[in-house]
Design an enzyme around this catalytic site. Structure first.
Site, PDB file in Angstrom:
ATOM      1  N   ASP A   1       0.845  -1.196   0.000  1.00  0.00           N
ATOM      2  CA  ASP A   1       0.000   0.000   0.000  1.00  0.00           C
ATOM      3  C   ASP A   1       0.882   1.249   0.000  1.00  0.00           C
ATOM      4  O   ASP A   1       1.572   1.528   0.970  1.00  0.00           O
ATOM      5  CB  ASP A   1      -0.883  -0.004   1.254  1.00  0.00           C
ATOM      6  CG  ASP A   1      -1.836   1.181   1.273  1.00  0.00           C
ATOM      7  OD1 ASP A   1      -2.938   1.061   0.719  1.00  0.00           O
ATOM      8  OD2 ASP A   1      -1.468   2.237   1.827  1.00  0.00           O
TER       9      ASP A   1
ATOM     10  N   TYR B   1       3.275   9.718  -0.598  1.00  0.00           N
ATOM     11  CA  TYR B   1       4.363   9.122   0.198  1.00  0.00           C
ATOM     12  C   TYR B   1       5.722   9.324  -0.480  1.00  0.00           C
ATOM     13  O   TYR B   1       6.762   9.140   0.147  1.00  0.00           O
ATOM     14  CB  TYR B   1       4.153   7.624   0.437  1.00  0.00           C
ATOM     15  CG  TYR B   1       2.864   7.237   1.131  1.00  0.00           C
ATOM     16  CD1 TYR B   1       2.040   8.189   1.732  1.00  0.00           C
ATOM     17  CD2 TYR B   1       2.455   5.910   1.196  1.00  0.00           C
ATOM     18  CE1 TYR B   1       0.855   7.834   2.355  1.00  0.00           C
ATOM     19  CE2 TYR B   1       1.278   5.543   1.823  1.00  0.00           C
ATOM     20  CZ  TYR B   1       0.480   6.508   2.387  1.00  0.00           C
ATOM     21  OH  TYR B   1      -0.692   6.138   3.002  1.00  0.00           O
TER      22      TYR B   1
ATOM     23  N   LYS C   1      -2.611   5.965  -4.391  1.00  0.00           N
ATOM     24  CA  LYS C   1      -3.710   6.896  -4.082  1.00  0.00           C
ATOM     25  C   LYS C   1      -3.476   8.249  -4.741  1.00  0.00           C
ATOM     26  O   LYS C   1      -2.322   8.667  -4.927  1.00  0.00           O
ATOM     27  CB  LYS C   1      -3.809   7.089  -2.559  1.00  0.00           C
ATOM     28  CG  LYS C   1      -3.749   5.805  -1.773  1.00  0.00           C
ATOM     29  CD  LYS C   1      -3.929   5.997  -0.282  1.00  0.00           C
ATOM     30  CE  LYS C   1      -3.580   4.722   0.467  1.00  0.00           C
ATOM     31  NZ  LYS C   1      -2.155   4.624   0.862  1.00  0.00           N
TER      32      LYS C   1
ATOM     33  N   HIS D   1      -7.449   9.687  -1.884  1.00  0.00           N
ATOM     34  CA  HIS D   1      -6.774   9.594  -0.585  1.00  0.00           C
ATOM     35  C   HIS D   1      -7.598  10.231   0.551  1.00  0.00           C
ATOM     36  O   HIS D   1      -7.703   9.673   1.643  1.00  0.00           O
ATOM     37  CB  HIS D   1      -5.409  10.282  -0.699  1.00  0.00           C
ATOM     38  CG  HIS D   1      -4.370   9.759   0.237  1.00  0.00           C
ATOM     39  ND1 HIS D   1      -3.043   9.678  -0.110  1.00  0.00           N
ATOM     40  CD2 HIS D   1      -4.444   9.306   1.508  1.00  0.00           C
ATOM     41  CE1 HIS D   1      -2.361   9.188   0.905  1.00  0.00           C
ATOM     42  NE2 HIS D   1      -3.188   8.960   1.899  1.00  0.00           N
TER      43      HIS D   1
END
Ligand code: NAD
Length: 277
Positions: free
Chosen positions: A46, A51, A76, A109
């Site tokens: 994930d 990120y 996301k 997200h």
């Protein structure tokens, strides 16, 4: 290697119930962490555009010797790309960074109800395009409350396959959990260990001792027994192995209830109703 159960999504696709989260893993450490996880038997990763480590996730998978179809990958949509044209570019950017021609699951997200004139429905319709053209095998949302999901539900063509929300024994999300079950939306529990906060709880500790397991294993098993998808994060090899070692025991109904009763409705992350990205 542990045998990880699959869950069937509402579109017939299957998702491994247990995976590896990479939030806050710095890009230079991500490839090694994901490689360790794949070696330990994880088959689900994930990540997210925000990120900043999609490229390293893709590299670890490409170098693993596993075929693309053997690893379930979620990413996301960035909070700054909700406008349909921006979302299209962002999705292409994620595929390019990962080095893949499809993702298994693509999520909005955050709903960002105070941004974009509160219009997450247009964003959802854009994700529906990615699903229809096959570049996202499944689509879903993250951090959506029941009232956000109701709006999607009235205007959607495709029902979100999952809702990825903050869940741990101090934030059990009973009402949202029931809502998702009623609408055939699988819950994915983010920060399943409460970023480590719930591991010192005396009730968790007592249950862990009785099963000869660690507090982290008991909390992860509690999520599994509730039917949720989990992807704990760690960069430490011993913990990566410890966390996936939860498929050789089951909690009794009583112990599941005792952990659920620890709920304090305590969020560690932002409130989705007010979070503006
Ligand atoms: P987590 O609950 O998985 O906790 C991770 C922390 O717990 C680690 O940094 C480590 O300090 C500790 N830990 C891990 N294994 C342990 C063990 N066996 N024993 C003791 N301590 C241990 O928190 P997380 O990383 O925030 O959440 C997991 C994943 O959920 C993320 O990596 C990301 O993929 C996802 N996530 C999604 C959202 C979202 O908005 N959709 C938000 C946060 C996280």
């Amino acid at each position: 290697m542990p045998v990880i159960p699959d869950i069937m999504l509402n579109n017939g696709q299957r998702i491994p119930q247990f995976g590896f989260g990479v939030f806050l893993i710095p890009p230079p450490q991500t490839e090694a962490a994901v490689s360790h996880a794949l070696q330990a038997g994880y088959r689900h990763v994930d990540t997210a555009e925000m990120y900043g480590n999609e490229a390293e996730v893709g590299q670890a998978i490409s170098k693993s010797g596993l075929s693309r179809g053997e690893v379930f990958v979620t990413t996301k949509l960035s909070n700054d790309a909700h406008q349909p044209d921006d979302a299209r570019l962002a999705f292409e950017g994620s595929l390019k960074a990962l080095g893949f021609d499809y993702v298994d699951l693509f999520l909005i997200h955050w709903p960002l109800p105070t941004g974009y004139d509160g219009d997450f429905v247009s964003t959802w319709r854009t994700l529906e395009e990615f699903y229809r053209d096959g570049r996202a095998r499944s689509i879903g949302v993250s951090n959506f409350q029941p009232h956000h999901l109701r709006r999607i539900h009235t205007e959607r063509e495709i029902t979100p396959a999952v809702n990825q929300i903050e869940v741990n024994p101090y934030l059990t999300q009973g009402e949202l959990h029931r809502f998702c079950a009623e609408h055939e939306i699988v819950v994915e529990a983010w920060s399943p260990l409460g970023r480590g906060r719930v591991l010192a709880d005396p009730t968790v500790d007592d249950i862990a001792r009785r099963y000869g397991k660690t507090p982290a294993q008991v909390v992860l098993r509690w999520h599994i027994e509730r039917g949720d998808v989990v992807f704990p994060k760690s960069v430490t090899l011993s913990r990566i192995r410890e966390n996936i070692d939860v498929f050789d025991f089951e909690l009794t109904g009583e112990d599941v209830e005792a952990i659920t009763a620890l709920n304090r409705d305590q969020r560690a992350g932002p409130n989705p109703d007010t979070f503006a990205g």
